[in-house]
Scaffold this active site. Structure first.
Site, PDB file in Angstrom:
ATOM      1  NE  ARG A   1      67.898  69.187 -22.439  1.00  0.00           N
ATOM      2  CZ  ARG A   1      66.826  68.593 -21.935  1.00  0.00           C
ATOM      3  NH1 ARG A   1      66.602  67.315 -22.217  1.00  0.00           N
ATOM      4  NH2 ARG A   1      65.973  69.262 -21.185  1.00  0.00           N
TER       5      ARG A   1
ATOM      6  CB  SER B   1      68.639  73.961 -18.682  1.00  0.00           C
ATOM      7  OG  SER B   1      67.368  73.611 -18.214  1.00  0.00           O
TER       8      SER B   1
ATOM      9  CD  GLU C   1      70.817  72.366 -23.411  1.00  0.00           C
ATOM     10  OE1 GLU C   1      70.279  71.619 -24.234  1.00  0.00           O
ATOM     11  OE2 GLU C   1      70.698  73.612 -23.471  1.00  0.00           O
TER      12      GLU C   1
HETATM   13  N1  EPU Z   1      65.507  73.114  -8.224  1.00  0.00           N
HETATM   14  C1  EPU Z   1      65.757  73.930  -7.143  1.00  0.00           C
HETATM   15  N2  EPU Z   1      66.078  75.237  -7.389  1.00  0.00           N
HETATM   16  C2  EPU Z   1      66.173  75.743  -8.623  1.00  0.00           C
HETATM   17  C3  EPU Z   1      65.923  74.918  -9.738  1.00  0.00           C
HETATM   18  C4  EPU Z   1      65.592  73.585  -9.510  1.00  0.00           C
HETATM   19  O1  EPU Z   1      65.695  73.495  -6.002  1.00  0.00           O
HETATM   20  O2  EPU Z   1      66.470  76.932  -8.747  1.00  0.00           O
HETATM   21  C5  EPU Z   1      65.127  71.718  -7.982  1.00  0.00           C
HETATM   22  C6  EPU Z   1      63.654  71.498  -8.295  1.00  0.00           C
HETATM   23  O3  EPU Z   1      62.837  71.768  -7.198  1.00  0.00           O
HETATM   24  C7  EPU Z   1      63.629  70.035  -8.691  1.00  0.00           C
HETATM   25  C8  EPU Z   1      64.995  69.818  -9.322  1.00  0.00           C
HETATM   26  O4  EPU Z   1      65.838  70.868  -8.880  1.00  0.00           O
HETATM   27  O5  EPU Z   1      63.554  69.221  -7.535  1.00  0.00           O
HETATM   28  C9  EPU Z   1      64.927  69.814 -10.858  1.00  0.00           C
HETATM   29  O6  EPU Z   1      64.364  71.045 -11.298  1.00  0.00           O
HETATM   30  P1  EPU Z   1      63.316  71.123 -12.514  1.00  0.00           P
HETATM   31  O7  EPU Z   1      62.264  70.077 -12.408  1.00  0.00           O
HETATM   32  O8  EPU Z   1      62.882  72.543 -12.637  1.00  0.00           O
HETATM   33  O9  EPU Z   1      64.129  70.697 -13.796  1.00  0.00           O
HETATM   34  P2  EPU Z   1      65.615  71.000 -14.260  1.00  0.00           P
HETATM   35  O10 EPU Z   1      66.467  69.824 -13.956  1.00  0.00           O
HETATM   36  O11 EPU Z   1      66.085  72.321 -13.739  1.00  0.00           O
HETATM   37  C10 EPU Z   1      65.199  69.925 -16.596  1.00  0.00           C
HETATM   38  C11 EPU Z   1      65.510  70.270 -18.022  1.00  0.00           C
HETATM   39  C12 EPU Z   1      64.519  71.306 -18.527  1.00  0.00           C
HETATM   40  C13 EPU Z   1      63.121  70.705 -18.455  1.00  0.00           C
HETATM   41  C14 EPU Z   1      62.832  70.310 -16.985  1.00  0.00           C
HETATM   42  C15 EPU Z   1      61.525  69.561 -16.853  1.00  0.00           C
HETATM   43  C16 EPU Z   1      67.901  69.957 -18.298  1.00  0.00           C
HETATM   44  C17 EPU Z   1      69.240  70.594 -18.481  1.00  0.00           C
HETATM   45  N3  EPU Z   1      66.863  70.782 -18.134  1.00  0.00           N
HETATM   46  O12 EPU Z   1      65.402  71.117 -15.841  1.00  0.00           O
HETATM   47  O13 EPU Z   1      64.825  71.567 -19.891  1.00  0.00           O
HETATM   48  O14 EPU Z   1      62.149  71.640 -18.890  1.00  0.00           O
HETATM   49  O15 EPU Z   1      63.869  69.423 -16.508  1.00  0.00           O
HETATM   50  O16 EPU Z   1      61.624  68.279 -17.407  1.00  0.00           O
HETATM   51  O17 EPU Z   1      67.817  68.730 -18.320  1.00  0.00           O
HETATM   52  C18 EPU Z   1      66.162  73.001 -21.252  1.00  0.00           C
HETATM   53  O18 EPU Z   1      66.790  71.994 -21.605  1.00  0.00           O
HETATM   54  O19 EPU Z   1      66.467  74.139 -21.682  1.00  0.00           O
HETATM   55  C19 EPU Z   1      65.087  72.880 -20.292  1.00  0.00           C
HETATM   56  C20 EPU Z   1      64.403  73.932 -19.829  1.00  0.00           C
END
Ligand code: EPU
Length: 321
Positions: free
Chosen positions: A146, A219, A314
């Site tokens: 990012r 995010s 972010e």
């Molecule tokens: N999780 C939870 N509870 C929650 C949210 C997440 O337990 O409320 C856990 C999930 O189960 C998973 C881990 O946290 O084990 C990561 O969650 P997730 O795969 O949903 O991804 P994220 O880290 O929340 C990132 C990116 C997203 C992107 C997804 C998929 C960032 C800041 N965000 O989200 O990007 O779509 O991975 O690759 O890196 C964005 O930048 O706006 C965005 C949506």
């Protein structure tokens, strides 16, 4: 909240840029694409808002390689779908990311194991410091999680177009369990980029609120990248924390941390933590920016107290936190 600006300057071509940019040298400026990653804390902006509506689309096919130059004003998701339809592969995991093409290099958009940088050859920019159009290759862009050189130099550059290198040979990336499950759910094939895009779109539609319906910027915080020592300490006290190796350290799941604190659904005024994805904050409309400030502070303090980790915001902020 309603937003008012001194004036708006629409740019439709690169020729336009060389003529009109020197005219606004010295004025405060905001470059606004789709606005899907912008948080407006101060709704009055005295300067000039520049909208880079450049819609160039140039492609060159050499063997199995496709060199594609696209203007900053295209919708990113439409580019993903158009390239897939042509059989030009690579962008499938980045389907349904909102916003314009010009924003993609800015924060090096990424999802489901793929980042913009993986397919970026170079970025054509207007450099306000040098009053010139410049082209930076992928290395010069200093892409990271990012992150890019554009974030290091706020206001210096405006993206005019991006040059991507795609392939006519499918090489789907399906490392994410969720993507594999998504493909299996409709009996798709892991070898078909079209099926990867379909699965990614389905996941995003279930996990992330539609910004057209529930205003949000995806995010709200970055997943913190910490040193191994910190990661070990956090996983000792919280063994379930999802973590991933990242250049320069270990990336911890911020959404998981916020979720563990019981903050899903927590709100201050019109702003709240999304009930299904704790990393997303939503705005129910007509909110007071001070409520958003309070919500952000509450989350950051709670995460710091419990996990000893600082969360970075972010999206781009307009106005002071
Ligand atoms: N999780 C939870 N509870 C929650 C949210 C997440 O337990 O409320 C856990 C999930 O189960 C998973 C881990 O946290 O084990 C990561 O969650 P997730 O795969 O949903 O991804 P994220 O880290 O929340 C990132 C990116 C997203 C992107 C997804 C998929 C960032 C800041 N965000 O989200 O990007 O779509 O991975 O690759 O890196 C964005 O930048 O706006 C965005 C949506």
């Amino acid at each position: 909240m309603p937003f008012s600006a001194g004036r708006i300057l629409k740019l439709s071509s690169v020729e336009n840029v060389s003529v009109s940019m020197p005219e606004i040298a010295g004025e405060e400026r905001l470059i606004l694409g789709g606005g899907s990653n912008l948080v407006i804390l101060n709704p009055i902006f005295e300067g000039v808002v520049i909208r880079p509506e450049i819609k160039t689309w140039l492609s060159k096919i050499q063997g199995t390689q496709v060199l594609l130059e696209i203007g900053a004003g295209h919708l990113w998701h439409e580019v993903v779908i158009s390239t897939l339809k042509k059989g030009w592969y690579g962008l499938e995991n980045l389907a349904l990311i909102p916003g314009w093409v010009g924003a993609a290099p800015f924060q090096n958009i990424g999802a489901y194991g793929v980042e913009f940088k993986d397919f970026c050859e170079s970025v054509v920019l207007y450099d306000f410091d040098e009053s010139a159009v410049v082209e930076l290759n992928s290395d010069q862009m200093k892409f990271g999680y990012r992150h890019s050189i554009l974030k290091d130099n706020p206001g210096r550059f405006m993206v005019l177009s991006v040059r991507l290198l795609l392939s006519t040979i499918p090489k789907p990336i399906v490392d994410y369990g969720a993507v594999q499950e998504g493909i299996a759910a409709f009996n798709g094939s892991k070898d078909r980029p079209e099926d990867v895009a379909k699965a990614v779109m389905a996941i995003r539609r279930t996990k992330l609120p539609d910004p057209e319906v529930f205003p949000n910027v995806g995010s709200f915080f970055k997943n913190p990248v910490v040193g191994q020592e910190v990661a070990d300490r956090v996983s000792k006290s919280h063994p379930q924390i999802p973590s991933y190796l990242e250049t320069g350290g270990v990336k911890l799941a911020a959404g998981w941390m916020i979720d563990q604190l019981g903050l899903k659904g927590f709100s201050v005024g019109q702003f709240g933590v999304h009930k299904d994805q704790a990393l997303v904050l939503t705005h129910a409309g007509n909110g007071d920016a001070d409520d958003l400030r309070t919500l952000i502070r509450t989350i950051r303090v709670a995460v710091k107290d419990e996990f000893g980790v600082s969360l970075q915001i972010e999206p781009t902020l307009l106005g002071r936190l």
